[in-house]
Design a protein around this motif. Structure first.
Motif, mmCIF file in Angstrom:
data_model
loop_
_atom_site.group_PDB
_atom_site.id
_atom_site.type_symbol
_atom_site.label_atom_id
_atom_site.label_comp_id
_atom_site.label_asym_id
_atom_site.label_seq_id
_atom_site.Cartn_x
_atom_site.Cartn_y
_atom_site.Cartn_z
ATOM 1 N N PRO A 1 0.812 -1.220 0.000
ATOM 2 C CA PRO A 1 0.000 0.000 0.000
ATOM 3 C C PRO A 1 0.847 1.273 0.000
ATOM 4 O O PRO A 1 1.815 1.389 0.760
ATOM 5 C CB PRO A 1 -0.790 -0.106 1.318
ATOM 6 N N VAL A 2 0.508 2.199 -0.863
ATOM 7 C CA VAL A 2 1.047 3.566 -0.919
ATOM 8 C C VAL A 2 2.537 3.593 -1.251
ATOM 9 O O VAL A 2 2.949 4.170 -2.254
ATOM 10 C CB VAL A 2 0.808 4.356 0.391
ATOM 11 N N PHE A 3 3.344 2.997 -0.388
ATOM 12 C CA PHE A 3 4.793 3.108 -0.513
ATOM 13 C C PHE A 3 5.386 1.831 -1.080
ATOM 14 O O PHE A 3 5.017 0.738 -0.684
ATOM 15 C CB PHE A 3 5.445 3.397 0.842
ATOM 16 N N ASP A 4 6.339 1.994 -1.980
ATOM 17 C CA ASP A 4 7.127 0.880 -2.450
ATOM 18 C C ASP A 4 8.251 0.671 -1.424
ATOM 19 O O ASP A 4 8.037 0.877 -0.238
ATOM 20 C CB ASP A 4 7.664 1.215 -3.850
ATOM 21 N N TRP A 5 9.444 0.268 -1.855
ATOM 22 C CA TRP A 5 10.523 0.094 -0.878
ATOM 23 C C TRP A 5 10.797 1.419 -0.167
ATOM 24 O O TRP A 5 10.792 2.481 -0.768
ATOM 25 C CB TRP A 5 11.784 -0.471 -1.537
ATOM 26 N N THR A 6 11.011 1.322 1.124
ATOM 27 C CA THR A 6 11.137 2.515 1.962
ATOM 28 C C THR A 6 12.458 2.498 2.729
ATOM 29 O O THR A 6 12.801 1.496 3.359
ATOM 30 C CB THR A 6 9.963 2.615 2.956
ATOM 31 N N ARG B 1 -5.455 3.118 6.695
ATOM 32 C CA ARG B 1 -5.494 2.933 8.145
ATOM 33 C C ARG B 1 -6.850 2.431 8.632
ATOM 34 O O ARG B 1 -6.994 2.027 9.783
ATOM 35 C CB ARG B 1 -5.125 4.253 8.837
ATOM 36 N N GLN B 2 -7.830 2.443 7.724
ATOM 37 C CA GLN B 2 -9.155 1.952 8.075
ATOM 38 C C GLN B 2 -9.328 0.465 7.744
ATOM 39 O O GLN B 2 -10.385 -0.117 8.027
ATOM 40 C CB GLN B 2 -10.237 2.759 7.346
ATOM 41 N N ILE B 3 -8.323 -0.150 7.107
ATOM 42 C CA ILE B 3 -8.403 -1.576 6.809
ATOM 43 C C ILE B 3 -7.279 -2.305 7.539
ATOM 44 O O ILE B 3 -6.328 -1.683 8.034
ATOM 45 C CB ILE B 3 -8.328 -1.853 5.295
ATOM 46 N N ASP B 4 -7.417 -3.637 7.620
ATOM 47 C CA ASP B 4 -6.383 -4.427 8.284
ATOM 48 C C ASP B 4 -5.808 -5.453 7.314
ATOM 49 O O ASP B 4 -6.149 -5.465 6.122
ATOM 50 C CB ASP B 4 -6.926 -5.099 9.550
ATOM 51 N N SER C 1 4.659 -3.655 8.879
ATOM 52 C CA SER C 1 3.816 -2.469 8.736
ATOM 53 C C SER C 1 4.617 -1.200 9.006
ATOM 54 O O SER C 1 5.443 -1.152 9.918
ATOM 55 C CB SER C 1 2.633 -2.554 9.703
ATOM 56 N N ILE C 2 4.375 -0.173 8.176
ATOM 57 C CA ILE C 2 4.946 1.147 8.437
ATOM 58 C C ILE C 2 3.831 2.181 8.404
ATOM 59 O O ILE C 2 2.858 2.042 7.653
ATOM 60 C CB ILE C 2 6.053 1.511 7.423
ATOM 61 N N PHE C 3 3.964 3.189 9.237
ATOM 62 C CA PHE C 3 3.012 4.301 9.300
ATOM 63 C C PHE C 3 1.578 3.840 9.593
ATOM 64 O O PHE C 3 0.614 4.476 9.176
ATOM 65 C CB PHE C 3 3.031 5.117 7.996
ATOM 66 N N ILE D 1 0.060 1.288 8.370
ATOM 67 C CA ILE D 1 -0.549 0.751 7.157
ATOM 68 C C ILE D 1 -0.193 -0.728 7.063
ATOM 69 O O ILE D 1 0.972 -1.103 7.217
ATOM 70 C CB ILE D 1 -0.034 1.506 5.916
ATOM 71 N N PRO D 2 -1.168 -1.601 6.784
ATOM 72 C CA PRO D 2 -0.881 -3.044 6.769
ATOM 73 C C PRO D 2 -0.002 -3.462 5.603
ATOM 74 O O PRO D 2 -0.020 -2.855 4.523
ATOM 75 C CB PRO D 2 -2.277 -3.674 6.657
ATOM 76 N N ARG D 3 0.786 -4.522 5.821
ATOM 77 C CA ARG D 3 1.559 -5.188 4.776
ATOM 78 C C ARG D 3 1.412 -6.684 4.985
ATOM 79 O O ARG D 3 1.301 -7.146 6.129
ATOM 80 C CB ARG D 3 3.028 -4.764 4.826
ATOM 81 N N ILE D 4 1.437 -7.466 3.892
ATOM 82 C CA ILE D 4 1.052 -8.871 4.038
ATOM 83 C C ILE D 4 2.018 -9.889 3.425
ATOM 84 O O ILE D 4 1.933 -11.069 3.759
ATOM 85 C CB ILE D 4 -0.361 -9.118 3.452
ATOM 86 N N ILE D 5 2.933 -9.483 2.545
ATOM 87 C CA ILE D 5 3.843 -10.453 1.927
ATOM 88 C C ILE D 5 5.191 -10.336 2.615
ATOM 89 O O ILE D 5 6.042 -9.533 2.238
ATOM 90 C CB ILE D 5 3.959 -10.217 0.402
ATOM 91 N N LYS D 6 5.376 -11.185 3.663
ATOM 92 C CA LYS D 6 6.478 -10.965 4.587
ATOM 93 C C LYS D 6 7.264 -12.213 4.963
ATOM 94 O O LYS D 6 8.451 -12.116 5.278
ATOM 95 C CB LYS D 6 5.931 -10.342 5.883
ATOM 96 N N THR D 7 6.619 -13.371 4.994
ATOM 97 C CA THR D 7 7.207 -14.570 5.587
ATOM 98 C C THR D 7 6.801 -15.815 4.811
ATOM 99 O O THR D 7 6.008 -15.752 3.863
ATOM 100 C CB THR D 7 6.716 -14.740 7.041
ATOM 101 N N LYS D 8 7.320 -16.955 5.260
ATOM 102 C CA LYS D 8 6.924 -18.234 4.681
ATOM 103 C C LYS D 8 5.415 -18.430 4.763
ATOM 104 O O LYS D 8 4.783 -18.912 3.810
ATOM 105 C CB LYS D 8 7.646 -19.376 5.404
ATOM 106 N N GLU D 9 4.838 -18.043 5.892
ATOM 107 C CA GLU D 9 3.387 -18.181 6.060
ATOM 108 C C GLU D 9 2.621 -17.335 5.048
ATOM 109 O O GLU D 9 1.552 -17.724 4.574
ATOM 110 C CB GLU D 9 2.989 -17.809 7.482
ATOM 111 N N SER D 10 3.182 -16.181 4.687
ATOM 112 C CA SER D 10 2.554 -15.339 3.661
ATOM 113 C C SER D 10 2.488 -16.087 2.332
ATOM 114 O O SER D 10 1.462 -16.057 1.639
ATOM 115 C CB SER D 10 3.341 -14.042 3.469
#
Length: 349
Positions: free
Chosen positions: A107-112, A166-169, A205-207, A209-218
């Motif tokens: 969401p919103v930001f690419d690599w930060t 920020r209104q979604i998870d 997550s930064i700021f 805002i949710p992020r979801i592609i992170k780990t083996k479980e993702s």
């Protein structure tokens, strides 16, 4: 395994003539950068990009990226039309011979990063992420342009967009990714295109805002959406390696059939989720690059690898992370690792 190199088109200070002088460099990773996100990529645009690359004796092997519009990620009412545009671009890419397309769902930001010119002990300049600095930033009210900040938005538009996220998870974001993939994967499968999702960078997550592609479980959840090999992974050692819990060789071996594109770079993990980007060699960072290449050999990986972000060395200036010199050094190092594992030479380190 084949080497590839990111090229940002005719405005890139790194030229195709320079890139093709890197040993065994035959493949280019690029995209169309002058079409607004959400609009259709035309056949003429794609063929023009291919032609400019092929004229230098190189091959356009990967599109990175075909961007996903924020309204799709948010699941807004206008997403269906934007998804249709995405499908049309995929069809045109497939008909033009492109078989690998990278995208992300950040969401919103690419690599930060917090610093684009962090000086290492040897005097080279690199990218750094200082978590304490980032967590104290109010991204809308702070007068700061971070990497990945889409400058097409006004400050007011950016504020509104951040507030929407920020209104979604994470569950909402997963549902929106699933909706998107259920729509576009049939087109990718029909045209034998491997869609490869890039992990979140950094993978947390930064700021607010949710992020979801992170780990083996993702990745397990991603593949559960659709087990087709076309539902693919762009395996980025630098992004995933920021989390110590991510065992990179293990992830490669578990999801090998879905890995179609690899970014290789090293990072040095610091305290409290901070990190700096180091030279590519294993000993300079926290990632065992040799074991990554060995794992790719174990799955008989035949796709492209590109040296990812590089330091600025020898006085070079340019697009942060995307100079010529250090990425070329990274390519030669990766070449050596590939040659070592492919000849089963145990002396390679």
């Amino acid at each position: 395994m084949q080497l590839s190199f990111r090229w940002y088109g005719n405005t890139d200070p790194v030229t195709l003539k320079q890139i093709k002088q890197i040993p065994d460099m035959k493949n280019i990773v690029s995209a169309i950068y002058d079409v607004p996100v959400g609009e259709v990529w035309t056949k003429d645009k794609i063929n023009s990009l291919k032609s400019s690359i092929e004229q230098e004796g190189l091959t356009l092997s990967v599109i990175e990226s075909l961007p996903v519009h924020e309204s799709i990620k948010l699941g807004e009412a206008n997403r269906d039309g934007l998804i249709e545009n995405y499908k049309e671009s995929l069809r045109t890419l497939g008909n033009s011979g492109i078989k690998t397309v990278c995208y992300n769902f950040m969401p919103v930001f690419d690599w930060t990063r917090s610093n684009l010119n962090y000086e290492l002990e040897d005097g080279s300049k690199t990218l750094m992420y200082d978590n304490d600095f980032i967590k104290d930033i109010a991204p809308v009210t702070t007068n700061l342009n971070l990497p990945g900040w889409d400058e097409s938005y006004t400050k007011e538009e950016m504020a509104a967009l951040i507030e929407k996220y920020r209104q979604i998870d994470e569950e909402d974001l997963w549902k929106n990714l699933e909706y998107f993939l259920n729509e576009v994967l049939p087109v990718a499968i029909e045209h034998d295109i491997d869609l490869t999702i890039h992990p979140d960078d950094p993978p947390w997550s930064i700021f607010g805002i949710p992020r979801i592609i992170k780990t083996k479980e993702s990745y397990q959840r991603l593949i559960s959406i659709n087990s087709s090999k076309n539902n693919g992974i762009c395996f980025c050692t630098g992004s995933l390696g920021c989390l110590e819990e991510n065992d990179l060789p293990e992830i490669i071996k578990e999801f090998g059939d879905h890995i179609h594109f690899v970014h290789m770079r090293n990072i040095k993990r610091l305290d409290n989720h901070s990190f700096v980007e180091s030279g590519h060699l294993s000993k300079y960072g926290s990632i065992n690059m040799k074991e990554v290449v060995r794992a790719l050999k174990a799955i008989d990986y035949k796709g492209t690898i590109r040296p990812d972000h590089g330091r600025m060395i020898w006085g070079e200036t340019g697009k942060a992370g995307y100079g010529l010199f250090d990425r070329a050094l990274g390519a030669t190092y990766i070449n050596g690792l590939i040659e070592g594992v492919e000849t089963n030479d145990s002396t390679i380190s």
